[in-house]
Design a protein around this motif. Structure first.
Motif, short mmCIF file in Angstrom:
data_model
loop_
_atom_site.label_atom_id
_atom_site.label_comp_id
_atom_site.label_asym_id
_atom_site.label_seq_id
_atom_site.Cartn_x
_atom_site.Cartn_y
_atom_site.Cartn_z
N ILE A 36 0.82 -1.21 0.00
CA ILE A 36 0.00 0.00 0.00
C ILE A 36 0.86 1.26 0.00
O ILE A 36 0.45 2.29 -0.52
CB ILE A 36 -0.97 -0.01 1.21
N LEU A 37 2.06 1.19 0.57
CA LEU A 37 2.96 2.34 0.54
C LEU A 37 3.32 2.70 -0.89
O LEU A 37 3.20 3.85 -1.32
CB LEU A 37 4.22 2.05 1.34
N ARG A 38 3.76 1.70 -1.63
CA ARG A 38 4.13 1.93 -3.03
C ARG A 38 2.92 2.37 -3.84
O ARG A 38 3.00 3.33 -4.63
CB ARG A 38 4.72 0.64 -3.61
N ASP A 39 1.79 1.71 -3.63
CA ASP A 39 0.59 2.04 -4.41
C ASP A 39 0.10 3.46 -4.12
O ASP A 39 -0.34 4.17 -5.03
CB ASP A 39 -0.52 1.03 -4.10
N SER A 43 0.01 6.35 -6.96
CA SER A 43 -1.27 6.98 -7.34
C SER A 43 -1.22 8.49 -7.24
O SER A 43 -2.02 9.19 -7.87
CB SER A 43 -2.39 6.43 -6.46
N LEU A 44 -0.28 9.01 -6.43
CA LEU A 44 -0.13 10.46 -6.30
C LEU A 44 0.80 11.04 -7.37
O LEU A 44 1.07 12.24 -7.37
CB LEU A 44 0.42 10.80 -4.91
N GLY A 45 1.28 10.19 -8.26
CA GLY A 45 2.12 10.68 -9.34
C GLY A 45 3.60 10.58 -9.10
O GLY A 45 4.40 11.11 -9.87
N CYS A 196 -2.82 4.81 8.55
CA CYS A 196 -3.57 6.07 8.59
C CYS A 196 -3.05 7.06 7.55
O CYS A 196 -3.83 7.76 6.90
CB CYS A 196 -3.49 6.69 9.98
N LEU A 197 -1.73 7.11 7.40
CA LEU A 197 -1.13 8.01 6.42
C LEU A 197 -1.62 7.69 5.02
O LEU A 197 -2.05 8.58 4.27
CB LEU A 197 0.40 7.91 6.49
N CYS A 198 -1.56 6.42 4.64
CA CYS A 198 -1.97 6.02 3.29
C CYS A 198 -3.46 6.26 3.09
O CYS A 198 -3.89 6.69 2.01
CB CYS A 198 -1.63 4.55 3.06
N GLU A 199 -4.24 6.01 4.13
CA GLU A 199 -5.68 6.25 4.03
C GLU A 199 -5.96 7.73 3.80
O GLU A 199 -6.78 8.09 2.93
CB GLU A 199 -6.36 5.79 5.32
N LYS A 200 -5.30 8.59 4.56
CA LYS A 200 -5.52 10.02 4.42
C LYS A 200 -5.05 10.54 3.06
O LYS A 200 -5.73 11.33 2.41
CB LYS A 200 -4.81 10.77 5.54
N LEU A 201 -3.89 10.09 2.63
CA LEU A 201 -3.36 10.54 1.34
C LEU A 201 -4.24 10.05 0.19
O LEU A 201 -4.36 10.73 -0.83
CB LEU A 201 -1.93 10.02 1.15
N GLY A 202 -4.84 8.89 0.35
CA GLY A 202 -5.67 8.33 -0.71
C GLY A 202 -7.03 8.97 -0.82
O GLY A 202 -7.60 9.07 -1.92
N ARG A 203 -7.57 9.44 0.31
CA ARG A 203 -8.95 9.92 0.32
C ARG A 203 -9.07 11.44 0.36
O ARG A 203 -10.05 11.99 -0.15
CB ARG A 203 -9.69 9.34 1.52
N CYS A 249 -2.87 14.29 -7.20
CA CYS A 249 -2.68 14.00 -8.62
C CYS A 249 -3.93 14.36 -9.41
O CYS A 249 -4.05 14.04 -10.58
CB CYS A 249 -2.35 12.53 -8.80
N THR A 250 -4.90 14.97 -8.73
CA THR A 250 -6.18 15.27 -9.41
C THR A 250 -6.50 16.76 -9.27
O THR A 250 -5.94 17.45 -8.44
CB THR A 250 -7.32 14.47 -8.77
#
Length: 250
Positions: A36-39, A43-45, A196-203, A249-250
């Motif tokens: 999930i770290l890599r993904d 996803s953020l570019g 939590c970090l990945c969740e926040k960055l993703g959402r 990235c959006t």
């Protein structure tokens, strides 16, 4: 949003579908590597490089090599994620007998006078350190410190005609410490802090990194209030960001 607010915002990866202009390095020493770290950073570019299960000497070599990458001149920001066992002020590699590599040395490798190609650009560090020695975790989590953290910040005289951007500018240094015993728990496949970090960055991609980190702190604080001391996470943030930073990235 006013024009002034727009001018004070780093908006990351507005052209990410065309080309990468953001670099991310993940160094993971512990047994389980969460994809999930890599993904998340992909996803953020970010162009992600992963290094797994390194010795301390190899960690040092990788960080030195990354800090000297000529490609940094083409990047708009840099992220380093480091997950390892360590002491209170250092990280270990797979060779646990080694004395470790001091955390402050990692930051110095990317300061403006050592890594000029990243001068004036955001340098973002997320570090999960599982502390081996007992008694080294201080109950001072969620301390947030603005401004330079190295004691000799003004000791180096500026040379005539040198760039006015301070060598320690634009750092975001998020450090989480936890007891090494968490790695031995079957249910602890990944750090709560990193989850939590990945969740926040993703959402929450319109949220500034500082605001996101405050929400992350809240999640960790809630966790700590419900578990024993051995299961708690202790988070520190130091930053010298000069502008609002959004990873999107959006």
């Amino acid at each position: 949003m006013t024009e002034k607010q727009t001018q004070t915002m780093f908006s990351i990866a507005t052209q990410c579908l065309l080309s990468f202009s953001y670099s991310c390095v993940i160094i993971h020493i512990c047994l389980f590597f969460p994809g999930i770290l890599r993904d998340t950073f992909t996803s953020l570019g970010y162009e992600v490089q992963s290094f797994l299960y390194l010795s301390v000497d190899d960690i040092i070599k990788v960080l030195h090599k990354v800090a000297r990458m000529p490609q940094h001149q083409d990047y708009d920001s840099f992220v380093c994620v480091l997950v390892s066992r360590g002491g209170s002020q250092s990280v270990f590699g797979v060779d646990e007998t080694h004395s470790g590599f001091p955390l402050d040395h990692i930051r110095r490798l990317f300061m403006g006078d050592v890594c000029p190609s990243l001068l004036g650009k955001p340098k973002i560090f997320f570090i999960q350190n599982y502390v081996v020695s007992e008694g080294q975790l201080e109950d001072s989590s969620f301390l947030e410190v603005d401004g330079p953290s190295v004691k000799d910040v003004e000791s180096k005289a500026r040379q005539p005609g040198a760039c006015t951007i301070h060598r320690e500018a634009d750092f975001f240094w998020s450090l989480c410490k936890a007891d090494v015993s968490l790695l031995k728990r079957p249910s602890s496949s990944s750090s709560l802090y990193l989850q939590c970090l990945c969740e926040k960055l993703g959402r929450e991609r319109k949220c500034s990194l500082l605001e996101l980190h405050i929400e992350l702190n809240s999640k960790v604080y809630d966790w700590n209030s419900r578990v024993s001391a051995k299961k708690r996470y202790y988070v520190w943030l130091q930053h010298t960001l000069r502008k609002k930073l959004i990873l999107s990235c959006t």
